[in-house]
Design a protein around this motif. Sequence first.
Motif, PDB file in Angstrom:
ATOM      1  N   ASP A  62      33.801  34.782  38.982  1.00  0.00           N
ATOM      2  CA  ASP A  62      34.593  35.859  39.567  1.00  0.00           C
ATOM      3  C   ASP A  62      33.969  37.213  39.222  1.00  0.00           C
ATOM      4  O   ASP A  62      33.360  37.382  38.164  1.00  0.00           O
ATOM      5  CB  ASP A  62      36.020  35.791  39.004  1.00  0.00           C
ATOM      6  CG  ASP A  62      37.009  36.499  39.909  1.00  0.00           C
ATOM      7  OD1 ASP A  62      36.586  37.026  40.958  1.00  0.00           O
ATOM      8  OD2 ASP A  62      38.199  36.535  39.563  1.00  0.00           O
ATOM      9  N   VAL A 214      32.641  41.923  43.050  1.00  0.00           N
ATOM     10  CA  VAL A 214      33.384  41.097  44.011  1.00  0.00           C
ATOM     11  C   VAL A 214      34.863  41.178  43.649  1.00  0.00           C
ATOM     12  O   VAL A 214      35.279  40.704  42.590  1.00  0.00           O
ATOM     13  CB  VAL A 214      32.893  39.629  43.987  1.00  0.00           C
ATOM     14  CG1 VAL A 214      33.795  38.742  44.833  1.00  0.00           C
ATOM     15  CG2 VAL A 214      31.461  39.549  44.493  1.00  0.00           C
ATOM     16  N   GLU A 216      39.022  41.887  45.747  1.00  0.00           N
ATOM     17  CA  GLU A 216      39.855  41.345  46.829  1.00  0.00           C
ATOM     18  C   GLU A 216      39.224  41.540  48.214  1.00  0.00           C
ATOM     19  O   GLU A 216      39.241  40.637  49.043  1.00  0.00           O
ATOM     20  CB  GLU A 216      41.257  41.972  46.797  1.00  0.00           C
ATOM     21  CG  GLU A 216      42.118  41.452  45.645  1.00  0.00           C
ATOM     22  CD  GLU A 216      42.010  39.933  45.427  1.00  0.00           C
ATOM     23  OE1 GLU A 216      42.233  39.185  46.402  1.00  0.00           O
ATOM     24  OE2 GLU A 216      41.686  39.494  44.300  1.00  0.00           O
ATOM     25  N   GLU A 218      36.095  41.906  49.039  1.00  0.00           N
ATOM     26  CA  GLU A 218      34.903  41.067  49.203  1.00  0.00           C
ATOM     27  C   GLU A 218      35.337  39.620  49.486  1.00  0.00           C
ATOM     28  O   GLU A 218      34.740  38.928  50.313  1.00  0.00           O
ATOM     29  CB  GLU A 218      34.026  41.128  47.949  1.00  0.00           C
ATOM     30  CG  GLU A 218      33.295  42.444  47.742  1.00  0.00           C
ATOM     31  CD  GLU A 218      34.189  43.599  47.342  1.00  0.00           C
ATOM     32  OE1 GLU A 218      35.287  43.347  46.802  1.00  0.00           O
ATOM     33  OE2 GLU A 218      33.797  44.769  47.578  1.00  0.00           O
ATOM     34  N   LYS A 219      36.405  39.177  48.787  1.00  0.00           N
ATOM     35  CA  LYS A 219      36.888  37.805  49.020  1.00  0.00           C
ATOM     36  C   LYS A 219      37.437  37.666  50.439  1.00  0.00           C
ATOM     37  O   LYS A 219      37.281  36.624  51.084  1.00  0.00           O
ATOM     38  CB  LYS A 219      37.940  37.437  47.972  1.00  0.00           C
ATOM     39  CG  LYS A 219      37.312  37.255  46.586  1.00  0.00           C
ATOM     40  CD  LYS A 219      38.334  36.988  45.510  1.00  0.00           C
ATOM     41  CE  LYS A 219      37.634  37.011  44.148  1.00  0.00           C
ATOM     42  NZ  LYS A 219      38.563  36.906  43.020  1.00  0.00           N
ATOM     43  N   GLU A 223      36.299  34.978  53.337  1.00  0.00           N
ATOM     44  CA  GLU A 223      37.257  34.201  54.146  1.00  0.00           C
ATOM     45  C   GLU A 223      37.008  34.428  55.636  1.00  0.00           C
ATOM     46  O   GLU A 223      37.075  33.497  56.438  1.00  0.00           O
ATOM     47  CB  GLU A 223      38.703  34.601  53.810  1.00  0.00           C
ATOM     48  CG  GLU A 223      39.154  34.222  52.395  1.00  0.00           C
ATOM     49  CD  GLU A 223      39.417  32.725  52.210  1.00  0.00           C
ATOM     50  OE1 GLU A 223      39.381  31.965  53.201  1.00  0.00           O
ATOM     51  OE2 GLU A 223      39.640  32.328  51.042  1.00  0.00           O
ATOM     52  N   TRP A 243      37.870  30.673  41.321  1.00  0.00           N
ATOM     53  CA  TRP A 243      37.142  31.784  40.701  1.00  0.00           C
ATOM     54  C   TRP A 243      37.256  31.656  39.194  1.00  0.00           C
ATOM     55  O   TRP A 243      38.333  31.829  38.634  1.00  0.00           O
ATOM     56  CB  TRP A 243      37.703  33.120  41.197  1.00  0.00           C
ATOM     57  CG  TRP A 243      37.553  33.271  42.670  1.00  0.00           C
ATOM     58  CD1 TRP A 243      38.489  32.977  43.621  1.00  0.00           C
ATOM     59  CD2 TRP A 243      36.391  33.700  43.372  1.00  0.00           C
ATOM     60  NE1 TRP A 243      37.974  33.216  44.877  1.00  0.00           N
ATOM     61  CE2 TRP A 243      36.697  33.665  44.757  1.00  0.00           C
ATOM     62  CE3 TRP A 243      35.117  34.122  42.975  1.00  0.00           C
ATOM     63  CZ2 TRP A 243      35.769  34.025  45.732  1.00  0.00           C
ATOM     64  CZ3 TRP A 243      34.200  34.491  43.956  1.00  0.00           C
ATOM     65  CH2 TRP A 243      34.532  34.436  45.306  1.00  0.00           C
TER      66      TRP A 243
END
Length: 244
Positions: A62, A214, A216, A218-219, A223, A243
């Motif tokens: 993470d 990285v 929120e 970037e996640k 997605e 993560w």
Amino acid sequence: MINARIGCVPYLNARPLIYGIEKQVIYGSPVELSLMLKKGELDVALCPVGASLIEKWSFFIDGMGIVADGDVYSVILVPKKPLELIRTVTIDPESRSSVLLLRVILECFYGKKIRFVSYDEPADGFLLIGDKAINYRKSHPEHPVIDLGGVWKKLTGLPFVFALWTFSPVGKWSREEIKELLTKTKEKGLSAREKIALDSHQLHYLTHYIRYEVGEKEKMGIEEFLKNLIKIEIIDRSFPFYWV
Ligand SMILES: C=C(O[C@@H]1C=C(C(=O)O)C=C[C@H]1O)C(=O)O
């Protein structure tokens, strides 16, 4: 120091993530790293996200990766035609994420199928990543290029994550210990960017184009990439990420 087998690309952009542990690292192109991870030859690798999604590898460290929020500078399509007219592309054989990114951009957002061709065939454009892209831009400043990080941001409003520290499904070391080592390494590496860069151009690249955090957003970018890869049937279904 833990003796985990750590794989990384030899590109300038990854240097801050392996600062001080360079001798311990096993180097390979994005394609080679994903193959080594698959064969169980590495415990963790800075693996192209495209490969991890295809293999459904889902254990990531993470907080860090190779990221762009807009132009990335080093992932470029050198076009011989406007983007929407491109049908054939010569790809950089080292790349996994960027090849898939180009397909997603053209197939999902422009509704155009593209065909990847080998070096000896004529093509409407070619894709370059990493130091090769940087060198190309330096030696051909007059050639227009399309920056895929910038295109992705314009189309989705999101950052694009090119690579993440990805754990081998059969790695031998504790994931927490590896995370601790690589997190400390990154902190030192980010503060050492002035030493890592050989000139002001490289420093600008490492501080203004490539991002290493990285979070929120970037996640959400990952997605969105996965959703589009499912849409064009490169991946059959969604799956959860873990993560560490
Ligand atoms: C931004 C970059 O990210 C790289 C691009 C990758 C790919 O296309 O598969 C994989 C790893 C990253 O190091 C770059 O090298 O220019």
